[in-house]
Design a protein around this motif. Structure first.
Motif, mmCIF file in Angstrom:
data_model
loop_
_atom_site.group_PDB
_atom_site.id
_atom_site.type_symbol
_atom_site.label_atom_id
_atom_site.label_comp_id
_atom_site.label_asym_id
_atom_site.label_seq_id
_atom_site.Cartn_x
_atom_site.Cartn_y
_atom_site.Cartn_z
ATOM 1 N N ASN A 53 -12.011 12.052 -4.836
ATOM 2 C CA ASN A 53 -10.953 11.493 -4.038
ATOM 3 C C ASN A 53 -10.172 12.570 -3.280
ATOM 4 O O ASN A 53 -9.834 12.280 -2.222
ATOM 5 C CB ASN A 53 -9.787 10.752 -4.974
ATOM 6 N N ALA A 54 -10.536 13.834 -3.956
ATOM 7 C CA ALA A 54 -9.716 15.130 -3.122
ATOM 8 C C ALA A 54 -10.605 15.241 -1.908
ATOM 9 O O ALA A 54 -9.953 15.608 -1.088
ATOM 10 C CB ALA A 54 -9.622 16.130 -4.197
ATOM 11 N N GLU A 55 -11.942 15.308 -1.967
ATOM 12 C CA GLU A 55 -12.845 15.420 -1.017
ATOM 13 C C GLU A 55 -12.612 14.554 0.360
ATOM 14 O O GLU A 55 -12.393 14.586 1.556
ATOM 15 C CB GLU A 55 -14.124 15.349 -1.032
ATOM 16 N N MET A 56 -12.242 13.137 -0.274
ATOM 17 C CA MET A 56 -11.806 11.946 0.688
ATOM 18 C C MET A 56 -10.553 12.187 1.401
ATOM 19 O O MET A 56 -10.622 12.062 2.667
ATOM 20 C CB MET A 56 -11.561 10.745 -0.251
ATOM 21 N N ALA A 57 -9.859 13.025 0.704
ATOM 22 C CA ALA A 57 -8.339 13.213 1.337
ATOM 23 C C ALA A 57 -8.712 14.201 2.439
ATOM 24 O O ALA A 57 -7.576 14.615 3.305
ATOM 25 C CB ALA A 57 -7.451 13.713 0.218
ATOM 26 N N ASP B 24 -3.838 10.102 -5.822
ATOM 27 C CA ASP B 24 -2.672 9.019 -6.328
ATOM 28 C C ASP B 24 -2.948 7.451 -5.581
ATOM 29 O O ASP B 24 -3.157 6.820 -6.331
ATOM 30 C CB ASP B 24 -1.500 9.572 -6.047
ATOM 31 N N TRP B 25 -3.175 7.531 -4.447
ATOM 32 C CA TRP B 25 -3.156 6.193 -3.951
ATOM 33 C C TRP B 25 -4.202 5.480 -4.207
ATOM 34 O O TRP B 25 -4.290 4.472 -4.612
ATOM 35 C CB TRP B 25 -3.046 6.474 -2.240
ATOM 36 N N SER C 88 -14.081 8.643 -7.966
ATOM 37 C CA SER C 88 -15.207 9.447 -7.043
ATOM 38 C C SER C 88 -16.370 8.170 -6.800
ATOM 39 O O SER C 88 -16.527 6.906 -7.528
ATOM 40 C CB SER C 88 -16.008 10.590 -7.795
ATOM 41 N N ARG C 89 -17.273 8.414 -5.958
ATOM 42 C CA ARG C 89 -18.322 7.667 -5.625
ATOM 43 C C ARG C 89 -19.442 8.554 -5.362
ATOM 44 O O ARG C 89 -19.602 9.674 -4.707
ATOM 45 C CB ARG C 89 -17.939 6.641 -4.359
#
Ligand code: UT7
Length: 325
Positions: A22-26, A34-35, A44-45
Motif C-alpha cells: 500500500n505504501a508503494e500504491m500511495a 490506512d484508507w 499488498s498485491r
C-alpha cells in the motif's frame, strides 16, 4: 445407485514475482495504507511483469495441482479456465494452457463470469465430469487485472491483483450421500440489469480496444452482501447442511468487510474463514482457487473437510458451491 461425483485430487497456485504494497500504491495515486486497509483489508498485491501472462500463471498453477495429485498432463481430458483477462481475444487461454502442458486430446475452453468465474468454471466442469463424458478436469481461475486497470483511478487500481489457482477434479463413483467426497452442490445466478455497475469500457466489437475497468464500488458492495447470503443459503438448503457444519469458508477475496459481513450474517465462525485478500488483493476469478491452494498447502483444508465457496462479480454474476474435499 452408483453415481459419479467430481472429487478434488489436487490444488495449485501461482503468483507474479513483483509485490506492490500500500505504501508503494500511495506513491502512484492519492491514497494511503490506512484508507486501503480500513476499507478493504488489502495490504499488498502481486502484479504481473513482462513475460508473466494469464496463460503462464494458469499453466504454473495447473502444474502445481498435477503435482499434488501425482498425475501427468495426459491424464487430463478437460480444461476449464475462468478469466476476464485472456492472453488474446481468441483463442481461449485454456488452449494455450493445454498446449503448454503438451495435451493434444480432450477439450479446453474459457468461461467469463468475472469474479464469479471460478464458481462458474467449477460448476461447468462438475457437470461435464458427472455426465461421464470426461474423466479428469483442471479448473483454473487466472487473471492479470493489472493490465486492464486505470492506474490513475484510485477508486479501482488499489483493489486488484494478479495470480492464478487451479483444482484438479476427477470423476469417481459415489453413493451420492453427502458424506462422500466431491462437489456436493453448486448454484449460479446472474442479473444483467446491473452490467454497468462493474464493467470494462472497451472490447473488440464496440471500441476495438481492450478498455479499462470501471466500478461503482458502493453499489457492488451493497448487492454483494445481499446476493452472497442468498446463494449460500440456497447451497446449504440443497445439501441439508447448516452454516455451523462448514469446516472452511473460502469466499471470493474482494473486500474484507464483505467477507466479515457475509460470515457474520450466516453465523460462520471467523476462525473458519480463509482470508488471503490482505496479501493478494482482489484477483477476480483467481481469488478462490488461490485461497483454496493456500489453505490446502498450509494444512488447514484436510481430506474430508466441508468447504464452502462463494463469489459475486461483474454482470452481476454470483454463485456458491459446497465441496467435500
Ligand atoms: O470482485 C468484484 C466485486 N467487487 C467488489 O466486491 C468491490 C465492492 N466494493 C468495495 O469493496 C468498496 O465499495 C470499495 C472498497 C470499492 C470502496 O469502499 P467504500 O467504503 O464503499 O468507499 P466509497 O466508494 O464510498 O468512498 C469513500 C471515500 C470517497 O470520498 P468522499 O466522496 O467521501 O470524499 C472516495 O473518493 O473514499 C474516497 N476514496 C479513496 N480515498 C483514498 C476512494 N478510493 C480511495 C482511495 N484512497 N484509494
Amino acid at each position: 445407485m452408483n453415481k459419479l461425483r467430481s472429487v478434488v485430487r489436487g490444488s495449485g497456485a501461482a503468483l507474479p514475482k513483483r509485490i506492490i504494497d500500500n505504501a508503494e500504491m500511495a506513491t502512484l495515486v492519492d491514497t494511503s495504507d490506512d484508507w486501503i486497509t480500513q476499507r478493504t483489508g488489502i495490504k499488498s498485491r502481486h502484479i504481473a511483469g513482462e513475460g508473466e501472462t494469464t496463460g503462464s500463471l494458469a499453466t504454473a498453477a495447473a502444474r502445481a495441482a498435477l503435482a499434488e495429485a501425482k498425475l501427468e498432463p495426459n491424464d487430463i481430458d478437460l480444461i476449464v479456465l475462468a478469466t476476464s483477462t485472456p492472453d488474446h481475444t481468441f483463442p481461449a487461454t485454456a488452449t494455450e494452457v493445454q498446449h503448454e502442458l503438451g495435451i493434444t486430446h480432450g477439450a479446453a475452453f474459457d468461461v467469463n463470469a468475472v469474479c464469479s468465474g471460478f464458481v462458474y468454471g467449477l460448476s461447468t466442469a462438475d457437470k461435464f465430469l458427472r455426465s461421464g463424458d470426461y474423466k479428469r478436469a483442471l479448473v483454473i481461475g487466472a487473471e492479470t487485472f493489472s493490465r486492464i486497470l486505470d492506474w490513475t483511478d484510485r477508486t479501482t487500481c488499489v483493489l486488484f491483483g494478479d495470480g492464478a489457482g487451479a483444482l484438479l477434479l476427477e470423476a469417481q463413483p459415489s453413493s451420492g450421500g453427502r458424506n462422500d467426497r466431491g462437489v456436493l452442490s453448486s448454484h449460479l445466478r446472474s442479473d444483467g440489469r446491473y452490467r454497468d455497475k462493474l464493467y470494462v469500457d472497451g472490447g473488440p466489437s464496440t471500441t476495438k480496444t481492450v478498455g479499462h475497468l470501471r466500478m461503482e464500488g458502493r453499489e457492488v458492495f451493497r448487492h454483494a452482501v445481499i446476493n452472497l447470503a442468498e446463494t449460500i443459503q440456497e447451497t446449504l438448503r440443497a445439501t441439508g447442511y447448516a452454516a455451523t457444519d462448514i469446516d472452511w469458508f473460502v469466499p471470493h477475496q474482494a473486500n474484507r468487510r464483505i467477507i466479515d459481513a457475509t460470515s457474520h450474517k450466516l453465523g460462520i465462525d471467523p476462525a473458519r474463514v480463509v482470508l488471503t485478500v490482505d496479501k493478494h488483493g482482489n484477483t477476480s476469478a483467481a481469488s478462490i482457487p488461490l485461497a483454496l491452494a493456500t489453505a490446502r498447502g498450509d494444512g488447514r483444508i484436510k481430506d474430508g473437510d466441508l468447504v464452502l465457496i462463494e463469489a459475486m462479480g461483474g454482470g452481476f454474476t454470483w454463485g456458491s458451491a459446497l465441496i467435500r474435499w
